[in-house]
Design a protein around this motif. Structure first.
Motif, PDB file in Angstrom:
ATOM      1  N   ASP A   1       0.850  -1.184   0.000  1.00  0.00           N
ATOM      2  CA  ASP A   1       0.000   0.000   0.000  1.00  0.00           C
ATOM      3  C   ASP A   1       0.889   1.239   0.000  1.00  0.00           C
ATOM      4  O   ASP A   1       1.341   1.710   1.049  1.00  0.00           O
ATOM      5  CB  ASP A   1      -0.908  -0.007   1.240  1.00  0.00           C
ATOM      6  CG  ASP A   1      -1.821   1.208   1.305  1.00  0.00           C
ATOM      7  OD1 ASP A   1      -1.815   2.016   0.348  1.00  0.00           O
ATOM      8  OD2 ASP A   1      -2.541   1.356   2.301  1.00  0.00           O
ATOM      9  N   CYS A   2       1.136   1.790  -1.184  1.00  0.00           N
ATOM     10  CA  CYS A   2       2.038   2.940  -1.326  1.00  0.00           C
ATOM     11  C   CYS A   2       1.551   4.153  -0.548  1.00  0.00           C
ATOM     12  O   CYS A   2       2.347   4.983  -0.095  1.00  0.00           O
ATOM     13  CB  CYS A   2       2.193   3.313  -2.798  1.00  0.00           C
ATOM     14  SG  CYS A   2       2.891   2.009  -3.827  1.00  0.00           S
ATOM     15  N   GLU A   3       0.234   4.255  -0.362  1.00  0.00           N
ATOM     16  CA  GLU A   3      -0.332   5.434   0.272  1.00  0.00           C
ATOM     17  C   GLU A   3       0.068   5.552   1.736  1.00  0.00           C
ATOM     18  O   GLU A   3       0.065   6.643   2.308  1.00  0.00           O
ATOM     19  CB  GLU A   3      -1.860   5.414   0.144  1.00  0.00           C
ATOM     20  CG  GLU A   3      -2.487   6.770   0.355  1.00  0.00           C
ATOM     21  CD  GLU A   3      -3.977   6.780   0.084  1.00  0.00           C
ATOM     22  OE1 GLU A   3      -4.526   7.873  -0.010  1.00  0.00           O
ATOM     23  OE2 GLU A   3      -4.584   5.694  -0.019  1.00  0.00           O
ATOM     24  N   GLU A   4       0.453   4.448   2.360  1.00  0.00           N
ATOM     25  CA  GLU A   4       0.841   4.494   3.767  1.00  0.00           C
ATOM     26  C   GLU A   4       2.042   5.403   4.011  1.00  0.00           C
ATOM     27  O   GLU A   4       2.222   5.933   5.104  1.00  0.00           O
ATOM     28  CB  GLU A   4       1.161   3.090   4.270  1.00  0.00           C
ATOM     29  CG  GLU A   4      -0.047   2.211   4.494  1.00  0.00           C
ATOM     30  CD  GLU A   4       0.276   1.030   5.388  1.00  0.00           C
ATOM     31  OE1 GLU A   4       0.499   1.253   6.592  1.00  0.00           O
ATOM     32  OE2 GLU A   4       0.302  -0.106   4.888  1.00  0.00           O
ATOM     33  N   SER A   5       2.892   5.567   3.007  1.00  0.00           N
ATOM     34  CA  SER A   5       4.086   6.395   3.169  1.00  0.00           C
ATOM     35  C   SER A   5       4.111   7.565   2.186  1.00  0.00           C
ATOM     36  O   SER A   5       5.132   8.217   2.010  1.00  0.00           O
ATOM     37  CB  SER A   5       5.344   5.537   2.976  1.00  0.00           C
ATOM     38  OG  SER A   5       5.333   4.916   1.701  1.00  0.00           O
ATOM     39  N   LEU A   6       2.979   7.812   1.550  1.00  0.00           N
ATOM     40  CA  LEU A   6       2.930   8.830   0.504  1.00  0.00           C
ATOM     41  C   LEU A   6       2.903  10.243   1.058  1.00  0.00           C
ATOM     42  O   LEU A   6       3.469  11.166   0.473  1.00  0.00           O
ATOM     43  CB  LEU A   6       1.687   8.593  -0.367  1.00  0.00           C
ATOM     44  CG  LEU A   6       1.543   9.410  -1.647  1.00  0.00           C
ATOM     45  CD1 LEU A   6       2.679   9.123  -2.604  1.00  0.00           C
ATOM     46  CD2 LEU A   6       0.196   9.103  -2.307  1.00  0.00           C
ATOM     47  N   TYR A   7       2.254  10.433   2.200  1.00  0.00           N
ATOM     48  CA  TYR A   7       2.007  11.775   2.716  1.00  0.00           C
ATOM     49  C   TYR A   7       3.008  12.170   3.789  1.00  0.00           C
ATOM     50  O   TYR A   7       3.417  11.348   4.601  1.00  0.00           O
ATOM     51  CB  TYR A   7       0.590  11.870   3.276  1.00  0.00           C
ATOM     52  CG  TYR A   7      -0.470  11.421   2.303  1.00  0.00           C
ATOM     53  CD1 TYR A   7      -0.658  12.085   1.095  1.00  0.00           C
ATOM     54  CD2 TYR A   7      -1.270  10.312   2.576  1.00  0.00           C
ATOM     55  CE1 TYR A   7      -1.624  11.672   0.191  1.00  0.00           C
ATOM     56  CE2 TYR A   7      -2.237   9.889   1.687  1.00  0.00           C
ATOM     57  CZ  TYR A   7      -2.406  10.568   0.491  1.00  0.00           C
ATOM     58  OH  TYR A   7      -3.354  10.146  -0.397  1.00  0.00           O
ATOM     59  N   GLY A   8       3.362  13.442   3.788  1.00  0.00           N
ATOM     60  CA  GLY A   8       4.228  13.977   4.818  1.00  0.00           C
ATOM     61  C   GLY A   8       3.446  14.338   6.063  1.00  0.00           C
ATOM     62  O   GLY A   8       2.220  14.360   6.064  1.00  0.00           O
ATOM     63  N   SER A   9       4.173  14.627   7.141  1.00  0.00           N
ATOM     64  CA  SER A   9       3.527  14.949   8.407  1.00  0.00           C
ATOM     65  C   SER A   9       4.075  16.248   8.969  1.00  0.00           C
ATOM     66  O   SER A   9       5.259  16.569   8.819  1.00  0.00           O
ATOM     67  CB  SER A   9       3.741  13.820   9.412  1.00  0.00           C
ATOM     68  OG  SER A   9       3.003  14.059  10.592  1.00  0.00           O
ATOM     69  N   GLY A  10       3.179  16.965   9.653  1.00  0.00           N
ATOM     70  CA  GLY A  10       3.579  18.178  10.344  1.00  0.00           C
ATOM     71  C   GLY A  10       3.965  19.312   9.416  1.00  0.00           C
ATOM     72  O   GLY A  10       3.927  19.191   8.190  1.00  0.00           O
TER      73      GLY A  10
ATOM     74  N   ILE B   1       3.251  14.458  13.551  1.00  0.00           N
ATOM     75  CA  ILE B   1       4.473  15.148  13.970  1.00  0.00           C
ATOM     76  C   ILE B   1       4.164  16.611  14.256  1.00  0.00           C
ATOM     77  O   ILE B   1       3.349  17.231  13.580  1.00  0.00           O
ATOM     78  CB  ILE B   1       5.577  15.008  12.894  1.00  0.00           C
ATOM     79  CG1 ILE B   1       6.898  15.593  13.367  1.00  0.00           C
ATOM     80  CG2 ILE B   1       5.169  15.630  11.584  1.00  0.00           C
ATOM     81  CD1 ILE B   1       8.062  15.282  12.453  1.00  0.00           C
ATOM     82  N   GLU B   2       4.822  17.119  15.286  1.00  0.00           N
ATOM     83  CA  GLU B   2       4.741  18.538  15.611  1.00  0.00           C
ATOM     84  C   GLU B   2       6.154  19.094  15.716  1.00  0.00           C
ATOM     85  O   GLU B   2       7.044  18.445  16.271  1.00  0.00           O
ATOM     86  CB  GLU B   2       4.004  18.751  16.935  1.00  0.00           C
ATOM     87  CG  GLU B   2       2.538  18.358  16.895  1.00  0.00           C
ATOM     88  CD  GLU B   2       1.846  18.581  18.219  1.00  0.00           C
ATOM     89  OE1 GLU B   2       2.490  19.196  19.108  1.00  0.00           O
ATOM     90  OE2 GLU B   2       0.690  18.163  18.371  1.00  0.00           O
ATOM     91  N   LYS B   3       6.341  20.264  15.160  1.00  0.00           N
ATOM     92  CA  LYS B   3       7.656  20.895  15.212  1.00  0.00           C
ATOM     93  C   LYS B   3       7.871  21.517  16.584  1.00  0.00           C
ATOM     94  O   LYS B   3       6.956  22.105  17.168  1.00  0.00           O
ATOM     95  CB  LYS B   3       7.780  21.957  14.126  1.00  0.00           C
ATOM     96  CG  LYS B   3       9.205  22.431  13.887  1.00  0.00           C
ATOM     97  CD  LYS B   3       9.296  23.325  12.672  1.00  0.00           C
ATOM     98  CE  LYS B   3      10.726  23.787  12.440  1.00  0.00           C
ATOM     99  NZ  LYS B   3      10.813  24.694  11.278  1.00  0.00           N
TER     100      LYS B   3
END
Length: 263
Positions: free
Chosen positions: A31-40, A135-137
């Motif tokens: 499932d490529c979508e599991e790692s497709l999006y960035g966070s924070g 994730i939070e900066k």
């Protein structure tokens, strides 16, 4: 409780020979979508820092999983949920790792953030928004990551898998953020590495390995259950029985669907 993994006969051979289970990096799963999006706010791709081993608690055969992961020619492995060799961290939980901090390749792994437990996958309508909130900066260069939720979300269209998984989180170390003038004692070195963790994650520093192998308890491997795929042959069944011959309590059985699926 037994849990189940659909795979090839070749992978079964590697498991029983090496006596371990391979955790694959999340950006290498199907499932490529599991790692497709960035966070924070930094848009960090956390999938590259998460390693998973995927199973199901459903003892009922799943024709979709047979087809997707074995093309009906592999096996379904059944092992006890507490299959891994673990190490006591505190009174609350066990970890796959004996040391509080250790290095794997160019990443740091901590026993404190890697509880050896089975997680249920959470199926959601909107995957991107779930990923974005992991994730939070902190300050200009730091980051706080919800490690307990990393690697657990999938789009609801995958819910037919009824998936659960074990997972490992790692933290990349970018050498550019290590203070090499901070001193040479073990404490100074560890302090420099710890200060490099946040900036390394914010910078999307890639890790230089794609899997982690975790050893199995021999007592659990001895009780392995193997179901042959619907289209496996008698010769392949003989091969599987030979692979398991040294395990006194191993069982091999045919799929209910053997002879019931047209080629």
């Amino acid at each position: 409780m037994k849990i189940y993994h659909y795979t090839s006969i070749e992978t079964l051979a590697l498991i029983v020979y090496n006596k371990n289970i391979r955790f694959n990096r999340l950006d290498f799963v199907d499932d490529c979508e599991e790692s497709l999006y960035g966070s924070g706010p930094t848009n960090t791709k956390l999938g590259q820092y998460t390693f998973v081993s995927c199973w199901t608690k459903d003892s009922k055969e799943n024709l979709s999983l047979w087809k997707m992961y074995t093309n009906n020619k592999g096996v379904r492995i059944g092992l006890d949920e507490d299959m891994f060799i673990t190490h006591k961290v505190n009174e609350k939980f066990q970890s796959y790792f004996a040391k509080p901090m250790d290095m794997i390749g160019n990443a740091m792994v901590s026993s404190f953030t890697n509880e050896a437990k089975l997680y249920d996958v959470v199926y959601v309508q909107e995957l991107e928004s779930e990923m974005k909130n992991l994730i939070e900066k902190v300050g200009d260069t730091g980051a706080w990551i919800k490690t307990d939720k990393m690697g657990l979300f999938k789009r609801e269209e995958w819910s037919f898998q009824k998936e659960c998984r074990f997972k490992i989180n790692v933290n990349p170390i970018n050498p550019n953020y290590i203070n090499k003038t901070n001193g040479k004692s073990d404490f100074d070195i560890l302090y420099s590495f710890m200060n490099a963790l946040g900036p390394s994650i914010v910078a999307n520093t890639p890790v230089n390995f794609t899997y982690i192998d975790i050893p199995l308890k021999e007592s659990k491997l001895d009780c392995i259950e193997v179901m042959m795929g619907p289209m496996t042959t008698e010769g392949e069944k003989i091969i599987v029985k030979h692979l398991l011959a040294k395990f006194n309590n191993a069982t091999v059985k045919d799929s209910y669907f053997k002879g019931k699926i047209r080629k």
